[in-house]
Design a protein around this motif. Sequence first.
Motif, PDB file in Angstrom:
ATOM      1  N   HIS A 205      -3.943   0.515  -3.019  1.00  0.00           N
ATOM      2  CA  HIS A 205      -3.998  -1.260  -2.495  1.00  0.00           C
ATOM      3  C   HIS A 205      -3.436  -2.203  -3.452  1.00  0.00           C
ATOM      4  CE1 HIS A 205      -5.608   0.823   1.048  1.00  0.00           C
ATOM      5  NE2 HIS A 205      -6.253   1.386   0.315  1.00  0.00           N
ATOM      6  N   CYS A 206      -2.735  -2.753  -3.436  1.00  0.00           N
ATOM      7  CA  CYS A 206      -2.308  -4.211  -4.333  1.00  0.00           C
ATOM      8  C   CYS A 206      -2.122  -5.159  -3.406  1.00  0.00           C
ATOM      9  CB  CYS A 206      -0.967  -3.598  -4.595  1.00  0.00           C
ATOM     10  SG  CYS A 206      -1.036  -2.442  -5.362  1.00  0.00           S
TER      11      CYS A 206
ATOM     12  N   CYS B 126      -4.002  -3.885  -8.116  1.00  0.00           N
ATOM     13  CA  CYS B 126      -3.742  -2.383  -7.402  1.00  0.00           C
ATOM     14  C   CYS B 126      -5.661  -2.271  -8.017  1.00  0.00           C
ATOM     15  CB  CYS B 126      -2.615  -1.713  -8.529  1.00  0.00           C
ATOM     16  SG  CYS B 126      -1.504  -3.205  -7.454  1.00  0.00           S
ATOM     17  N   TRP B 127      -5.825  -1.180  -6.681  1.00  0.00           N
ATOM     18  CA  TRP B 127      -6.968  -0.862  -6.937  1.00  0.00           C
ATOM     19  C   TRP B 127      -6.319  -0.035  -5.922  1.00  0.00           C
ATOM     20  CZ3 TRP B 127      -6.001  -4.869  -4.376  1.00  0.00           C
ATOM     21  CH2 TRP B 127      -6.593  -4.724  -2.751  1.00  0.00           C
ATOM     22  N   ARG B 128      -7.437   1.624  -6.410  1.00  0.00           N
ATOM     23  CA  ARG B 128      -8.046   2.838  -5.362  1.00  0.00           C
ATOM     24  C   ARG B 128      -9.354   2.986  -4.848  1.00  0.00           C
ATOM     25  NH1 ARG B 128      -6.348   7.628  -8.340  1.00  0.00           N
ATOM     26  NH2 ARG B 128      -6.658   8.667  -6.699  1.00  0.00           N
ATOM     27  N   ILE B 129      -9.463   3.802  -3.861  1.00  0.00           N
ATOM     28  CA  ILE B 129     -10.767   3.787  -3.080  1.00  0.00           C
ATOM     29  C   ILE B 129     -10.728   4.910  -3.747  1.00  0.00           C
ATOM     30  CG2 ILE B 129     -12.009   3.900  -1.143  1.00  0.00           C
ATOM     31  CD1 ILE B 129      -9.984   1.674  -0.442  1.00  0.00           C
ATOM     32  N   PRO B 130     -12.276   5.261  -4.489  1.00  0.00           N
ATOM     33  CA  PRO B 130     -12.890   6.899  -4.789  1.00  0.00           C
ATOM     34  C   PRO B 130     -12.743   7.391  -3.400  1.00  0.00           C
ATOM     35  CG  PRO B 130     -13.984   4.876  -5.399  1.00  0.00           C
ATOM     36  CD  PRO B 130     -13.345   4.383  -4.877  1.00  0.00           C
TER      37      PRO B 130
ATOM     38  N   GLN C  48       0.888  -1.313   0.277  1.00  0.00           N
ATOM     39  CA  GLN C  48       0.184   0.160  -0.085  1.00  0.00           C
ATOM     40  C   GLN C  48       1.195   1.179  -0.267  1.00  0.00           C
ATOM     41  OE1 GLN C  48      -2.754  -0.247   3.333  1.00  0.00           O
ATOM     42  NE2 GLN C  48      -3.103   1.786   3.459  1.00  0.00           N
ATOM     43  N   PHE C  49       0.283   1.890  -1.291  1.00  0.00           N
ATOM     44  CA  PHE C  49       1.767   3.405  -0.561  1.00  0.00           C
ATOM     45  C   PHE C  49       0.630   4.450  -0.967  1.00  0.00           C
ATOM     46  CE2 PHE C  49       1.689   1.533  -5.143  1.00  0.00           C
ATOM     47  CZ  PHE C  49       1.361   2.253  -5.779  1.00  0.00           C
ATOM     48  N   GLU C  50       1.250   5.887  -0.800  1.00  0.00           N
ATOM     49  CA  GLU C  50       0.077   6.834  -1.551  1.00  0.00           C
ATOM     50  C   GLU C  50       0.333   7.478  -2.895  1.00  0.00           C
ATOM     51  OE1 GLU C  50       0.292   9.925   1.264  1.00  0.00           O
ATOM     52  OE2 GLU C  50       0.128   9.908   2.883  1.00  0.00           O
ATOM     53  N   ARG C  51      -0.373   8.089  -3.367  1.00  0.00           N
ATOM     54  CA  ARG C  51       0.061   7.703  -4.685  1.00  0.00           C
ATOM     55  C   ARG C  51       0.585   9.147  -5.195  1.00  0.00           C
ATOM     56  NH1 ARG C  51      -2.392  10.618  -9.294  1.00  0.00           N
ATOM     57  NH2 ARG C  51      -1.726  10.323 -11.370  1.00  0.00           N
ATOM     58  N   ASN C  52       0.736  10.645  -3.835  1.00  0.00           N
ATOM     59  CA  ASN C  52       1.094  11.180  -4.077  1.00  0.00           C
ATOM     60  C   ASN C  52       2.817  11.190  -4.123  1.00  0.00           C
ATOM     61  OD1 ASN C  52       1.337  11.256  -1.481  1.00  0.00           O
ATOM     62  ND2 ASN C  52      -0.153  12.966  -1.228  1.00  0.00           N
ATOM     63  N   ASN C  53       2.950   9.735  -3.794  1.00  0.00           N
ATOM     64  CA  ASN C  53       4.378   9.598  -3.296  1.00  0.00           C
ATOM     65  C   ASN C  53       4.990   9.468  -4.806  1.00  0.00           C
ATOM     66  OD1 ASN C  53       4.647   9.072  -0.496  1.00  0.00           O
ATOM     67  ND2 ASN C  53       4.498   7.224  -0.282  1.00  0.00           N
TER      68      ASN C  53
END
Length: 102
Positions: free
Chosen positions: A45-46, A35-39, A10-15
């Motif tokens: 998350h992967c 992998c997916w992102r919660i709206p 799990q990582f922050e997209r803004n990284n």
Amino acid sequence: EAGAWPERIQFERNNLTKASVFAKVLPALHLVYDCWRIPGDDDVHCLRLRDVAFGRPTASTGAVAGGEASNVVDGSGLCSITDATDQPWWRVELPWRLSVVR
């Protein structure tokens, strides 16, 4: 084990601040992970993908020579080719019951 892919990341997209970098990293992750992102959430998350069919028993309607049903699960990269029939089918016996979601 050293060098093994973790089960979950799990990582922050803004990284990944540059969109061009993110556009390259995410497709590469999809080779090993789902992998997916919660709206509304910046976290990505992967979960690691598993080949639960590798080496498992297979069957199909009559196969064309060289197109055996087992080709699909033996790691050879070959495909299964069935005889021309009205209702062809292919089956793999999985090690446990799984839910298939689209």
